[in-house]
Design a protein around this motif. Structure first.
Motif, PDB file in Angstrom:
ATOM      1  N   SER A 174     -20.998 -48.693  12.757  1.00  0.00           N
ATOM      2  CA  SER A 174     -20.727 -48.127  13.466  1.00  0.00           C
ATOM      3  C   SER A 174     -19.698 -46.702  13.193  1.00  0.00           C
ATOM      4  N   TYR A 175     -19.047 -47.177  12.077  1.00  0.00           N
ATOM      5  CA  TYR A 175     -17.750 -46.256  11.759  1.00  0.00           C
ATOM      6  C   TYR A 175     -17.747 -45.899  10.454  1.00  0.00           C
ATOM      7  N   ARG A 176     -17.535 -44.428  10.113  1.00  0.00           N
ATOM      8  CA  ARG A 176     -17.197 -43.806   8.381  1.00  0.00           C
ATOM      9  C   ARG A 176     -15.943 -43.917   8.525  1.00  0.00           C
ATOM     10  N   LEU A 177     -14.864 -44.404   7.035  1.00  0.00           N
ATOM     11  CA  LEU A 177     -13.601 -44.496   7.434  1.00  0.00           C
ATOM     12  C   LEU A 177     -13.623 -42.410   5.634  1.00  0.00           C
ATOM     13  N   VAL A 178     -12.938 -42.447   6.037  1.00  0.00           N
ATOM     14  CA  VAL A 178     -13.194 -41.202   5.035  1.00  0.00           C
ATOM     15  C   VAL A 178     -11.721 -41.148   4.466  1.00  0.00           C
ATOM     16  N   TYR A 179     -11.754 -40.897   2.982  1.00  0.00           N
ATOM     17  CA  TYR A 179      -9.750 -40.712   2.636  1.00  0.00           C
ATOM     18  C   TYR A 179     -10.128 -39.937   1.265  1.00  0.00           C
ATOM     19  N   GLU A 180      -8.846 -40.171   0.514  1.00  0.00           N
ATOM     20  CA  GLU A 180      -8.911 -39.397  -0.562  1.00  0.00           C
ATOM     21  C   GLU A 180      -7.592 -40.426  -1.139  1.00  0.00           C
ATOM     22  N   ILE A 181      -8.247 -39.821  -2.982  1.00  0.00           N
ATOM     23  CA  ILE A 181      -7.242 -40.822  -3.693  1.00  0.00           C
ATOM     24  C   ILE A 181      -6.299 -39.578  -4.189  1.00  0.00           C
ATOM     25  N   GLU A 182      -4.821 -39.860  -3.963  1.00  0.00           N
ATOM     26  CA  GLU A 182      -3.864 -38.876  -4.854  1.00  0.00           C
ATOM     27  C   GLU A 182      -2.799 -39.940  -5.595  1.00  0.00           C
ATOM     28  N   GLN A 183      -2.693 -39.827  -6.865  1.00  0.00           N
ATOM     29  CA  GLN A 183      -2.172 -40.756  -7.598  1.00  0.00           C
ATOM     30  C   GLN A 183      -2.410 -42.243  -6.642  1.00  0.00           C
ATOM     31  N   LYS A 184      -1.653 -42.320  -6.863  1.00  0.00           N
ATOM     32  CA  LYS A 184      -1.593 -44.020  -6.473  1.00  0.00           C
ATOM     33  C   LYS A 184      -1.449 -44.720  -5.154  1.00  0.00           C
ATOM     34  N   THR A 185      -1.674 -44.083  -4.256  1.00  0.00           N
ATOM     35  CA  THR A 185      -1.841 -43.855  -2.679  1.00  0.00           C
ATOM     36  C   THR A 185      -3.340 -43.178  -2.030  1.00  0.00           C
ATOM     37  N   VAL A 186      -3.918 -44.587  -1.626  1.00  0.00           N
ATOM     38  CA  VAL A 186      -4.938 -43.923  -0.883  1.00  0.00           C
ATOM     39  C   VAL A 186      -4.678 -43.241   0.783  1.00  0.00           C
ATOM     40  N   TRP A 187      -5.077 -42.286   1.173  1.00  0.00           N
ATOM     41  CA  TRP A 187      -4.495 -41.405   1.857  1.00  0.00           C
ATOM     42  C   TRP A 187      -6.243 -41.827   2.576  1.00  0.00           C
ATOM     43  N   VAL A 188      -5.888 -42.389   4.058  1.00  0.00           N
ATOM     44  CA  VAL A 188      -6.813 -42.448   5.331  1.00  0.00           C
ATOM     45  C   VAL A 188      -6.803 -41.584   6.281  1.00  0.00           C
ATOM     46  N   LEU A 189      -8.130 -40.239   5.853  1.00  0.00           N
ATOM     47  CA  LEU A 189      -7.349 -39.146   6.615  1.00  0.00           C
ATOM     48  C   LEU A 189      -8.457 -38.560   8.154  1.00  0.00           C
ATOM     49  N   THR A 190      -9.632 -40.133   8.430  1.00  0.00           N
ATOM     50  CA  THR A 190     -10.731 -40.343   9.756  1.00  0.00           C
ATOM     51  C   THR A 190     -10.942 -40.788   9.983  1.00  0.00           C
ATOM     52  N   LEU A 191     -11.839 -41.377  11.467  1.00  0.00           N
ATOM     53  CA  LEU A 191     -12.107 -42.782  11.693  1.00  0.00           C
ATOM     54  C   LEU A 191     -13.545 -41.615  12.317  1.00  0.00           C
ATOM     55  N   VAL A 192     -14.518 -41.814  11.574  1.00  0.00           N
ATOM     56  CA  VAL A 192     -15.092 -41.087  12.892  1.00  0.00           C
ATOM     57  C   VAL A 192     -16.426 -41.761  12.957  1.00  0.00           C
ATOM     58  N   HIS A 193     -16.566 -41.927  14.141  1.00  0.00           N
ATOM     59  CA  HIS A 193     -18.430 -42.799  14.449  1.00  0.00           C
ATOM     60  C   HIS A 193     -19.401 -42.339  13.849  1.00  0.00           C
ATOM     61  N   THR A 194     -20.066 -42.623  13.534  1.00  0.00           N
ATOM     62  CA  THR A 194     -20.973 -42.399  12.729  1.00  0.00           C
ATOM     63  C   THR A 194     -22.195 -41.683  13.132  1.00  0.00           C
ATOM     64  N   SER A 195     -22.121 -41.642  14.825  1.00  0.00           N
ATOM     65  CA  SER A 195     -23.474 -40.460  15.188  1.00  0.00           C
ATOM     66  C   SER A 195     -22.474 -39.484  15.295  1.00  0.00           C
ATOM     67  N   ARG A 196     -21.438 -39.531  15.076  1.00  0.00           N
ATOM     68  CA  ARG A 196     -20.807 -38.080  15.087  1.00  0.00           C
ATOM     69  C   ARG A 196     -21.553 -37.237  14.002  1.00  0.00           C
ATOM     70  N   GLN A 197     -21.052 -35.491  13.950  1.00  0.00           N
ATOM     71  CA  GLN A 197     -21.506 -34.559  13.496  1.00  0.00           C
ATOM     72  C   GLN A 197     -19.865 -34.947  12.019  1.00  0.00           C
ATOM     73  N   TRP A 198     -20.536 -35.185  10.424  1.00  0.00           N
ATOM     74  CA  TRP A 198     -19.152 -35.266   9.903  1.00  0.00           C
ATOM     75  C   TRP A 198     -19.804 -34.618   8.711  1.00  0.00           C
ATOM     76  N   PRO A 199     -18.939 -33.371   7.836  1.00  0.00           N
ATOM     77  CA  PRO A 199     -17.994 -33.498   9.034  1.00  0.00           C
ATOM     78  C   PRO A 199     -18.401 -32.420   9.911  1.00  0.00           C
ATOM     79  N   PRO A 200     -17.000 -31.642  10.613  1.00  0.00           N
ATOM     80  CA  PRO A 200     -17.599 -31.279  11.828  1.00  0.00           C
ATOM     81  C   PRO A 200     -17.550 -29.501  11.504  1.00  0.00           C
ATOM     82  N   VAL A 201     -18.408 -29.331  12.649  1.00  0.00           N
ATOM     83  CA  VAL A 201     -19.095 -27.587  12.601  1.00  0.00           C
ATOM     84  C   VAL A 201     -17.812 -27.284  12.612  1.00  0.00           C
ATOM     85  N   ARG A 202     -17.233 -26.291  11.708  1.00  0.00           N
ATOM     86  CA  ARG A 202     -16.394 -24.761  12.226  1.00  0.00           C
ATOM     87  C   ARG A 202     -16.927 -23.565  12.650  1.00  0.00           C
ATOM     88  N   LYS A 203     -16.485 -23.036  13.749  1.00  0.00           N
ATOM     89  CA  LYS A 203     -16.605 -22.007  14.486  1.00  0.00           C
ATOM     90  C   LYS A 203     -15.505 -21.130  14.207  1.00  0.00           C
TER      91      LYS A 203
END
Length: 94
Positions: A65-94
């Motif tokens: 039920s959950y998606r963990l979105v992250y990015e890797i930058e050198q020696k660091t993993v940055w967790v950016l968001t935790l999103v329920h899989t039923s939600r629109q991802w990425p969010p729609v920008r208006k």
């Protein structure tokens, strides 16, 4: 590698906890443990997740039920968001 949860991701995690704990505190604790375990795995294997829907990101599913979105930058993993899989991802920008 170190894993750092951004403030936004920490808030997402707290929101998940609050939502689940309202009905079942033990289930909330188990879910949060899954998130911690996923972060621990990423520290050892940062490319464990698949390429993300947003360029430069990766995604790991710690629970169906959950998606963990992250990015890797050198020696660091940055967790950016935790999103329920039923939600629109990425969010729609208006």
């Amino acid at each position: 590698m170190s894993v750092i949860w951004t403030p936004e991701a920490e808030q997402d995690r707290a929101d998940v906890w609050d939502y689940i704990a309202a009905d079942n505190p033990q289930a909330a604790a188990r879910m949060d443990e899954l998130f911690s375990d996923a972060a621990d795995r990423l520290a050892k294997h940062p490319k464990l997740g698949k390429p993300g829907k947003i360029s430069g990101t990766r995604e790991l599913i710690p629970h169906e039920s959950y998606r963990l979105v992250y990015e890797i930058e050198q020696k660091t993993v940055w967790v950016l968001t935790l999103v329920h899989t039923s939600r629109q991802w990425p969010p729609v920008r208006k």
